[in-house]
Motif scaffolding. Sequence first.
Motif, PDB file in Angstrom:
ATOM      1  N   PRO A 133      41.494  40.485  30.266  1.00  0.00           N
ATOM      2  CA  PRO A 133      42.786  40.595  30.743  1.00  0.00           C
ATOM      3  C   PRO A 133      43.799  39.513  30.871  1.00  0.00           C
ATOM      4  O   PRO A 133      42.858  38.464  30.570  1.00  0.00           O
ATOM      5  N   LYS A 178      38.733  43.950  40.543  1.00  0.00           N
ATOM      6  CA  LYS A 178      39.192  42.096  40.876  1.00  0.00           C
ATOM      7  C   LYS A 178      37.386  41.878  41.759  1.00  0.00           C
ATOM      8  O   LYS A 178      37.017  41.515  41.638  1.00  0.00           O
ATOM      9  N   SER A 179      36.063  42.915  41.116  1.00  0.00           N
ATOM     10  CA  SER A 179      34.648  42.501  41.548  1.00  0.00           C
ATOM     11  C   SER A 179      33.957  42.591  40.529  1.00  0.00           C
ATOM     12  O   SER A 179      33.789  43.457  39.866  1.00  0.00           O
ATOM     13  N   ASP A 203      48.060  40.295  35.478  1.00  0.00           N
ATOM     14  CA  ASP A 203      47.672  41.302  36.041  1.00  0.00           C
ATOM     15  C   ASP A 203      48.197  42.056  34.858  1.00  0.00           C
ATOM     16  O   ASP A 203      47.674  43.427  34.596  1.00  0.00           O
ATOM     17  N   VAL A 216      35.107  34.964  42.122  1.00  0.00           N
ATOM     18  CA  VAL A 216      35.905  34.992  41.005  1.00  0.00           C
ATOM     19  C   VAL A 216      37.798  34.952  41.938  1.00  0.00           C
ATOM     20  O   VAL A 216      37.792  35.535  42.951  1.00  0.00           O
ATOM     21  N   SER A 253      37.673  45.332  36.291  1.00  0.00           N
ATOM     22  CA  SER A 253      39.039  44.284  36.179  1.00  0.00           C
ATOM     23  C   SER A 253      39.469  45.314  37.238  1.00  0.00           C
ATOM     24  O   SER A 253      40.849  44.329  37.865  1.00  0.00           O
ATOM     25  N   ARG A 254      40.608  46.333  37.332  1.00  0.00           N
ATOM     26  CA  ARG A 254      40.922  46.710  38.575  1.00  0.00           C
ATOM     27  C   ARG A 254      40.443  46.337  40.077  1.00  0.00           C
ATOM     28  O   ARG A 254      41.421  45.647  40.422  1.00  0.00           O
ATOM     29  N   SER A 264      37.167  32.388  36.527  1.00  0.00           N
ATOM     30  CA  SER A 264      38.498  33.573  36.544  1.00  0.00           C
ATOM     31  C   SER A 264      37.931  35.104  35.850  1.00  0.00           C
ATOM     32  O   SER A 264      37.530  35.005  35.507  1.00  0.00           O
ATOM     33  N   ILE A 265      38.947  36.440  36.036  1.00  0.00           N
ATOM     34  CA  ILE A 265      38.842  37.499  36.258  1.00  0.00           C
ATOM     35  C   ILE A 265      38.704  37.410  34.664  1.00  0.00           C
ATOM     36  O   ILE A 265      37.837  38.087  34.328  1.00  0.00           O
ATOM     37  N   ASP A 303      42.461  34.971  40.507  1.00  0.00           N
ATOM     38  CA  ASP A 303      42.907  35.155  39.551  1.00  0.00           C
ATOM     39  C   ASP A 303      43.258  33.661  37.972  1.00  0.00           C
ATOM     40  O   ASP A 303      43.403  32.227  39.048  1.00  0.00           O
TER      41      ASP A 303
END
Length: 415
Positions: free
Chosen positions: A251, A153-154, A255, A173, A150-151, A138-139, A175
Amino acid sequence: MEQNVRRIVRALNECLAALPQQQLQRVSHIGISGQMHGIVFWKRDKGCKWTECGTGPTFEPEEVSHLITWQDGRCSPTFLSSLPLPQSHISLATGFGCATVYWYLKKSPGFLKSYDAAGTIHDYVVAMLCGLKKPLMSIQNAASWGYFNSRSKSWNTDILKKSGFPVHLLPEVGDPASIAGRTICAWHGIPKGAKVGIALGDFQCSVYSCLTERTDAVLNISTSAQLTVSMPSGFQPPETPDPSSAVTYFPYFNDDYLAVAASLNGGNVLATFVDMVARWTEELGLQVQEPAIYTKIIEAALAQNDSKLSVHPTIFGERHIPEQLASVTNIAVSDLSLGHVTRALCRGIVENLCSMLPVQHLMEMGVRRILGSGSALARNEVLRQEVERIFPCPVVYGKDVDAAVGAAMVMFHRK
């Protein structure tokens, strides 16, 4: 600091086996959370073997490393400063998964060649339950490893590749609250095909279990200590970390982010103090058990309403100032009793946390109530008194703050 994964999974299996079989057979979704930051390595095709036990099929780890936990201290500030600068809003610290991989890469590269998968301990459990060829993270957990944006997501793949980092070890990864897969076998009576959620951070799940209003802040004092508040919807953390900032943005779900002051010094400071008193008495030729010492020092502190002593309790350092250790000042003859020292120590733990996320700042963010939780807070009336002394708003105890409950609630609400 390392822990034996076989013993962790054995404890997990014992917990499952102790639950009522009739209830387990009705399970359709499994929510899993665990300690963030840490890392465990395994061989994808030999991560575990499924065996029969008294309550049905279960898995046992095979070619799996020890878990290197969030408390691991092998990455010194000098070592961390030699690493590439992450493109992340969270500063890198020792105990973070990617920092640990870098340590092995530079100090013991042969170790990494034995494995082709990695994740947190709870990512490992999800991968084994679902038979995932590549682990899914997960993030929440990815951000806690470092080198994660985190923006977008990578992972910071380009930065990592340039420095020779084994990027093939990085999990996919997803959500938080998404489904990682389905159980490939029945598990202690839980049916085959049950949906398994992506592994979540224990901190986020603990908060999820109790935080219902944005005007609440959560204060948790267990082994370590955290003070957290939910950020307004739409908030985005800064693109680059501020290493000197004591507040980290974790996070959360949908979001959203939590503003977190995460201190490394909580109940572990009191445990160390009790251990010190026990050792001193032993050196004097006396024998007193630690539980008895704990009870006595709390009783002594309750008899002292105040103490002029000032204790800065950071014996374990802090992530934003790792070199700062503990100190005691304002020592007077009148404040040398066990009660005075314990009272000042409890106050110091609370004040240290509030120096990281000041009370005034919480009030400006609209906080109207503090939800107090954690084992150290539950069993220590002096600590509770000091919490109530420092916060001008009501402090509520007794709300169920539990990561396992939070993980179950996430799955239930998703369902």
